[in-house]
Each structure stands twice: as C-alpha cells, then as structure tokens.
Write an enzyme that holds these catalytic residues in place. Structure first.
Site, PDB file in Angstrom:
ATOM      1  N   GLU A  28       0.876  -1.171   0.000  1.00 24.50           N
ATOM      2  CA  GLU A  28       0.000   0.000   0.000  1.00 24.50           C
ATOM      3  C   GLU A  28       0.913   1.219   0.000  1.00 24.50           C
ATOM      4  OE1 GLU A  28      -4.108   0.409   2.124  1.00 24.50           O
ATOM      5  OE2 GLU A  28      -2.517   0.949   3.541  1.00 24.50           O
ATOM      6  N   ASN A  49       3.675  13.985  -8.222  1.00 16.52           N
ATOM      7  CA  ASN A  49       4.699  14.233  -9.233  1.00 16.52           C
ATOM      8  C   ASN A  49       5.507  12.971  -9.476  1.00 16.52           C
ATOM      9  OD1 ASN A  49       4.223  17.136  -9.413  1.00 16.52           O
ATOM     10  ND2 ASN A  49       5.031  17.188  -7.342  1.00 16.52           N
ATOM     11  N   HIS A  62      15.883  22.650  -1.969  1.00 17.60           N
ATOM     12  CA  HIS A  62      14.815  23.531  -2.437  1.00 17.60           C
ATOM     13  C   HIS A  62      13.691  23.613  -1.421  1.00 17.60           C
ATOM     14  CE1 HIS A  62      15.903  23.141  -6.962  1.00 17.60           C
ATOM     15  NE2 HIS A  62      16.978  23.087  -6.212  1.00 17.60           N
ATOM     16  N   LYS A  71       6.384  17.145   1.578  1.00 18.26           N
ATOM     17  CA  LYS A  71       6.579  16.159   0.507  1.00 18.26           C
ATOM     18  C   LYS A  71       6.702  14.763   1.098  1.00 18.26           C
ATOM     19  CE  LYS A  71       9.051  19.343  -2.491  1.00 18.26           C
ATOM     20  NZ  LYS A  71      10.335  19.672  -3.102  1.00 18.26           N
ATOM     21  N   TYR A 131       6.361  11.581  -5.762  1.00 16.41           N
ATOM     22  CA  TYR A 131       6.188  12.296  -4.505  1.00 16.41           C
ATOM     23  C   TYR A 131       4.886  13.081  -4.518  1.00 16.41           C
ATOM     24  CZ  TYR A 131       8.657  16.052  -7.052  1.00 16.41           C
ATOM     25  OH  TYR A 131       9.062  16.973  -7.985  1.00 16.41           O
ATOM     26  N   LYS A 167      20.158  26.535 -11.289  1.00 18.01           N
ATOM     27  CA  LYS A 167      19.526  27.010 -10.059  1.00 18.01           C
ATOM     28  C   LYS A 167      20.311  26.528  -8.832  1.00 18.01           C
ATOM     29  CE  LYS A 167      15.434  25.406  -9.668  1.00 18.01           C
ATOM     30  NZ  LYS A 167      13.997  25.100  -9.612  1.00 18.01           N
ATOM     31  N   ASP A 168      20.736  25.260  -8.861  1.00 19.80           N
ATOM     32  CA  ASP A 168      21.467  24.708  -7.724  1.00 19.80           C
ATOM     33  C   ASP A 168      22.871  25.296  -7.600  1.00 19.80           C
ATOM     34  OD1 ASP A 168      19.448  23.066  -6.673  1.00 19.80           O
ATOM     35  OD2 ASP A 168      19.827  21.581  -8.213  1.00 19.80           O
TER      36      ASP A 168
END
Length: 181
Positions: A28, A49, A62, A71, A131, A167-168
């Site tokens: 599950e 996602n 992030h 999340k 996620y 970005k990172d």
C-alpha cells in the site's frame, strides 16, 4: 507500516508492509489514515509528481518560502540519498539535516514537512521518484540553499562531482538565505 525515526523528530521514514512471493508483490503506497497516525499530523496532498534523474544528479535544498510544501517522497526505480534540512528559525533543530537512502529495494518513503529544504543525489544509474505535495509548485516562491554549505556539512554519500542545475549552482548559504520564522 513501520515508522522509522530520524535525527529530526518531524521527519520520518515510512516503510510499508510488503506482501510478495515468486509471482510478485503488493504494498500500500499511501493510506491517509496510516500516514496521519505515523506522522501525528494531518495534511491534504494536492499534487502527485513523477520525475527521473540520472546518476550523480544532485538537486539542491529547495523549498517554497510562501506556499510551503510538505513532501512524501519515494523511489520506484533505482536509489537516491534523500535529505531534509530544518529551515524553521524557531525550531530547536534549525539548520540540522537528516538523510535516508530510498530505493526500489527498500520501498521506504520519507516525509519532509513544510518548513524544510529538500534535496537528493542519485546513487544508481538512474532513479524514478514519486512524490506527493501538500501545496502546488510555485516557482516564484522557490528558494535554494547551497548543497555544499559548510555550515550544514551534509554527507551526501556520493563520490565525485555531482551534476547540478543552474539554479542549484546559485544556491545561497544558510546564513544568507530567507528562511521560515
């Protein structure tokens, strides 16, 4: 469901019961009642996602300063080292991190509550993630803490140079970043 505590009490690892034999398996992957009991919280999830990344991809820490997202992360193919950093200034664990290997073999999930930065590094040839989030993605509110900030001293459990997004590469050190109250 087995609940595994981490160094930060608000972050937990959930290990579902797996039923299987030579023909296959069943687990599950999400049950609202069991999740609420395991985390001691109640969150509505609004978005699911699916992403795939290659070996060595490191997604920095992030978070969304407004519309913060919780999340629930799991890996359905491959393996990653998943990291959560407490970014709540008023928390006794502010600036601390915890990490867990998530893989298709161990079928564990990590709950990263709102108010935390989240990142990962892919340990296998590639990894597929699923996620659930408690709020919608809002790029205008997204921030990034530097993955290699010495103040955090995260042990990414990865040898070599990681593959980073633009970005990172621009992530800020924790002491310069906007954080939660």
């Amino acid at each position: 469901m087995n609940v595994i505590s981490t160094r930060i009490p608000d972050v937990v690892v959930l290990e579902p019961k797996v039923f299987g034999d030579a023909r296959g398996f069943f687990l599950e992957s999400f049950n609202q009642r069991a999740f609420d009991e395991a985390t001691g919280t109640r969150h509505a999830f609004v978005q699911d996602n699916h992403s795939r990344s290659a070996r060595g991809v490191l997604r920095g820490l992030h978070y969304q300063l407004r519309q913060p997202q919780g999340k629930l992360v799991r890996v359905v193919r491959g393996a990653v080292f998943d990291v959560a950093v407490d970014l709540r200034k008023s928390s006794p664990t502010f600036g601390q991190w915890t990490g867990e290997e998530l893989s298709e073999e161990n079928q564990r999930q990590m709950w990263v509550p709102p108010g935390f930065g989240h990142g990962f590094v892919v340990l296998s040839e590639s990894a597929d993630f699923l996620y659930k989030t408690t709020d919608y993605y809002a790029p205008e509110h997204e921030r990034c803490i530097a993955w290699n900030d010495p103040a955090l001293a995260i042990d990414w459990r990865f040898e070599g140079e990681p593959s980073l997004s633009a970005k990172d590469m621009k992530g800020l050190p924790l002491d310069q970043a906007e954080v939660f109250a």
